[in-house]
Write an enzyme that holds these catalytic residues in place. Structure first.
Site, PDB file in Angstrom:
ATOM      1  N   GLY A  17      -6.518   3.109  -2.783  1.00  0.00           N
ATOM      2  CA  GLY A  17      -6.369   4.135  -1.750  1.00  0.00           C
ATOM      3  C   GLY A  17      -5.708   5.354  -2.377  1.00  0.00           C
ATOM      4  O   GLY A  17      -6.356   6.346  -2.710  1.00  0.00           O
TER       5      GLY A  17
ATOM      6  N   MET B 258      -4.173   3.379   7.616  1.00  0.00           N
ATOM      7  CA  MET B 258      -5.045   3.036   8.745  1.00  0.00           C
ATOM      8  C   MET B 258      -4.235   2.507   9.927  1.00  0.00           C
ATOM      9  O   MET B 258      -4.733   2.436  11.043  1.00  0.00           O
ATOM     10  CB  MET B 258      -6.076   2.003   8.305  1.00  0.00           C
ATOM     11  CG  MET B 258      -7.100   2.578   7.351  1.00  0.00           C
ATOM     12  SD  MET B 258      -8.127   3.827   8.130  1.00  0.00           S
ATOM     13  CE  MET B 258      -9.389   2.792   8.854  1.00  0.00           C
TER      14      MET B 258
ATOM     15  N   GLU C  45       2.249   0.744  11.435  1.00  0.00           N
ATOM     16  CA  GLU C  45       2.822   0.258  10.161  1.00  0.00           C
ATOM     17  C   GLU C  45       2.309   1.083   8.996  1.00  0.00           C
ATOM     18  O   GLU C  45       1.948   0.561   7.942  1.00  0.00           O
ATOM     19  CB  GLU C  45       2.490  -1.230   9.955  1.00  0.00           C
ATOM     20  CG  GLU C  45       3.325  -2.140  10.831  1.00  0.00           C
ATOM     21  CD  GLU C  45       3.098  -3.625  10.588  1.00  0.00           C
ATOM     22  OE1 GLU C  45       2.540  -3.995   9.548  1.00  0.00           O
ATOM     23  OE2 GLU C  45       3.481  -4.407  11.473  1.00  0.00           O
TER      24      GLU C  45
ATOM     25  N   GLY D   9       0.813  -1.221   0.000  1.00  0.00           N
ATOM     26  CA  GLY D   9       0.000   0.000   0.000  1.00  0.00           C
ATOM     27  C   GLY D   9       0.842   1.265   0.000  1.00  0.00           C
ATOM     28  O   GLY D   9       1.975   1.272   0.496  1.00  0.00           O
ATOM     29  N   SER D  10       0.265   2.336  -0.544  1.00  0.00           N
ATOM     30  CA  SER D  10       1.032   3.575  -0.694  1.00  0.00           C
ATOM     31  C   SER D  10       1.349   4.230   0.652  1.00  0.00           C
ATOM     32  O   SER D  10       2.241   5.062   0.740  1.00  0.00           O
ATOM     33  CB  SER D  10       0.272   4.553  -1.597  1.00  0.00           C
ATOM     34  OG  SER D  10      -0.982   4.849  -1.035  1.00  0.00           O
TER      35      SER D  10
ATOM     36  N   CYS E 194       1.943   2.331   3.402  1.00  0.00           N
ATOM     37  CA  CYS E 194       2.282   1.184   4.228  1.00  0.00           C
ATOM     38  C   CYS E 194       3.778   1.116   4.535  1.00  0.00           C
ATOM     39  O   CYS E 194       4.601   1.334   3.652  1.00  0.00           O
ATOM     40  CB  CYS E 194       1.860  -0.033   3.410  1.00  0.00           C
ATOM     41  SG  CYS E 194       2.342  -1.549   4.108  1.00  0.00           S
TER      42      CYS E 194
HETATM   43  P1  5GP Z   1      -2.922   1.952  -2.042  1.00  0.00           P
HETATM   44  O1  5GP Z   1      -3.996   1.898  -3.080  1.00  0.00           O
HETATM   45  O2  5GP Z   1      -2.963   3.242  -1.263  1.00  0.00           O
HETATM   46  O3  5GP Z   1      -1.570   1.646  -2.583  1.00  0.00           O
HETATM   47  O4  5GP Z   1      -3.245   0.773  -1.009  1.00  0.00           O
HETATM   48  C1  5GP Z   1      -4.424   0.755  -0.251  1.00  0.00           C
HETATM   49  C2  5GP Z   1      -4.371  -0.402   0.742  1.00  0.00           C
HETATM   50  O5  5GP Z   1      -3.273  -0.238   1.656  1.00  0.00           O
HETATM   51  C3  5GP Z   1      -5.568  -0.507   1.662  1.00  0.00           C
HETATM   52  O6  5GP Z   1      -6.703  -1.059   1.040  1.00  0.00           O
HETATM   53  C4  5GP Z   1      -5.035  -1.387   2.787  1.00  0.00           C
HETATM   54  O7  5GP Z   1      -5.063  -2.755   2.451  1.00  0.00           O
HETATM   55  C5  5GP Z   1      -3.565  -0.960   2.861  1.00  0.00           C
HETATM   56  N1  5GP Z   1      -3.323  -0.031   3.980  1.00  0.00           N
HETATM   57  C6  5GP Z   1      -4.018   1.069   4.331  1.00  0.00           C
HETATM   58  N2  5GP Z   1      -3.448   1.684   5.378  1.00  0.00           N
HETATM   59  C7  5GP Z   1      -2.384   0.962   5.718  1.00  0.00           C
HETATM   60  C8  5GP Z   1      -1.398   1.078   6.756  1.00  0.00           C
HETATM   61  O8  5GP Z   1      -1.368   2.010   7.553  1.00  0.00           O
HETATM   62  N3  5GP Z   1      -0.462   0.099   6.791  1.00  0.00           N
HETATM   63  C9  5GP Z   1      -0.465  -0.957   5.922  1.00  0.00           C
HETATM   64  N4  5GP Z   1       0.462  -1.893   6.071  1.00  0.00           N
HETATM   65  N5  5GP Z   1      -1.354  -1.077   4.918  1.00  0.00           N
HETATM   66  C10 5GP Z   1      -2.299  -0.138   4.829  1.00  0.00           C
END
Ligand code: 5GP
Length: 367
Positions: free
Chosen positions: A249, A276, A293, A192-193, A195
């Site tokens: 996200g 989150m 995290e 995740g972006s 994460c």
């Molecule tokens: P993105 O589209 O932003 O790359 O990824 C979104 C996903 O990142 C979310 O659906 C969830 O699974 C994951 N995610 C959201 N917040 C966090 C966080 O604080 N830590 C981690 N490890 N994963 C997150």
């Protein structure tokens, strides 16, 4: 120390979005806008655009839900808000004629501790997808929660999604422990972006590879790609690997419909975006802050989310047309990847900017 395990280092190269491109094919459509992007979900549900909102408290709001549903996508309300707040949003949306007409996905995330009374309220308010949302879903408490709330979902003809997973082993375990209560699984871990899981714990798996491995396994579950989808091209690759939809996200962050105000710094406009599992998000709901995290950041303000969704639609239609397919379903079944080198990855990015910095690039070729 000696390791008595047959193999402790998997030498397979695990690829992610930038490591591959889609192979082109004979394009036999007059206009890419003809391409149908409908994707089928279990229990007769479908999406007109294969996207889901990430269940994040800086992404999903009622305004976001309305906008996503209007474009054919799915909403998953986040769980950093009370059950009452979620019930109100689900109800409001489920009474929106478009949701009823399209049988749109009006979903919500739930945690492991959720009790059956609350699940009943969410389902009665119109939730047609529940997502058991935990960072690492390969654990007994997840199976227990599935077995507790799964029969209720079945009764309401609602979908049950569980995530996040990243291995075939984990989803086989899920199947053994929970019979046929789960419809969709969400992969992967650490991409995740917002994460920091891979940095903090060293665990994870590239999102594209998790989709590939799962779709090519004996899994009965429909796969949702989640984490690291930064462009419509990356989403296309996740779908080409066989994912049914992508959860977004970062791509939706900073849009008008996300929760929170626009923040101005001089001439520039931003919005807040946080993981989150970031300290910031945890402080908003818990007294004890542990297992951080995720990061919290400002992202440029992007304006209406409909513009982002329009670009996604246009990009995906281009992927399907240029790979030689007529609709998303064919594309998901037949698209082919080519693996690319590091230098091709650089070539894939716009590079005219280099000329400004170093005109010798072209001059050298002219000499
Ligand atoms: P993105 O589209 O932003 O790359 O990824 C979104 C996903 O990142 C979310 O659906 C969830 O699974 C994951 N995610 C959201 N917040 C966090 C966080 O604080 N830590 C981690 N490890 N994963 C997150």
């Amino acid at each position: 120390m000696r390791k008595d395990v047959p193999m402790f280092f998997d030498e397979k190269v695990h690829v992610t979005f930038d490591d591959v491109l889609l192979a082109t094919g004979l394009c036999d459509v007059d206009s890419r806008s003809e391409i149908d992007l409908t994707t089928q979900l279990p229990k007769g549900y479908s999406l007109g655009l294969p996207v889901m909102t990430a269940a994040m408290d800086t992404i999903t709001s009622l305004d976001m839900a309305r906008a996503i549903v209007e474009e054919g996508g799915a909403v998953v309300h986040h769980r950093n808000q009370s059950v009452n707040a979620r019930v109100a949003m689900l109800r409001e949306l489920s009474e929106h004629p478009e949701v009823v007409e399209k049988r749109a996905i009006n979903g919500t995330a739930v945690g492991l501790g959720i009790d059956v009374e609350d699940v009943e309220r969410l389902l009665d308010a119109g939730a047609n997808l529940l997502c058991i949302e935990v960072a690492h879903a390969f654990m007994p408490a997840v199976a227990e929660t599935v077995n507790r709330i799964g029969p209720m979902c079945k009764q309401h003809e609602a979908l049950l999604m569980v995530g996040n997973f990243s291995s075939v082993k984990a989803t086989r375990w899920l199947r053994e422990e929970t019979d046929d209560l789960v419809d969709l699984v969400k992969v992967s871990q650490g991409g995740g972006s917002c994460c920091t899981t891979r940095i903090r714990t060293g665990i994870g798996k590239p999102t594209l590879q998790s989709v590939i491995d799962l779709v090519r396994s004996d899994t009965p579950y429909t796969v949702i790609a989640d984490g690291g989808i930064r462009t419509s091209g990356a989403l296309a690759k996740a779908l080409a690997a066989g994912a049914c939809a992508g959860m977004l996200g970062g791509m939706l962050s900073g849009t008008r419909e996300t929760p929170g105000e626009v923040i101005y710094q001089g001439e520039r406009a931003y919005k807040h975006f946080r993981g989150m599992a970031s300290r910031d998000a945890k402080e908003a709901v818990a007294d004890e802050i542990k297992n951080v995290e995720g990061i919290s950041t400002l992202v440029p303000y992007k304006g209406p989310v409909s513009q982002v969704l329009e670009q996604i639609r246009d990009g995906l239609q281009g992927s399907v047309a240029s790979t030689g397919f007529e609709n998303l379903r064919q594309f998901q079944q037949g698209a082919q990847f080519i693996r690319v080198s590091k230098s091709s990855q650089i070539e894939s990015l716009p590079h005219a900017e280099f000329l400004k910095k170093d005109p010798s690039y072209h001059q050298a070729a002219d000499a």
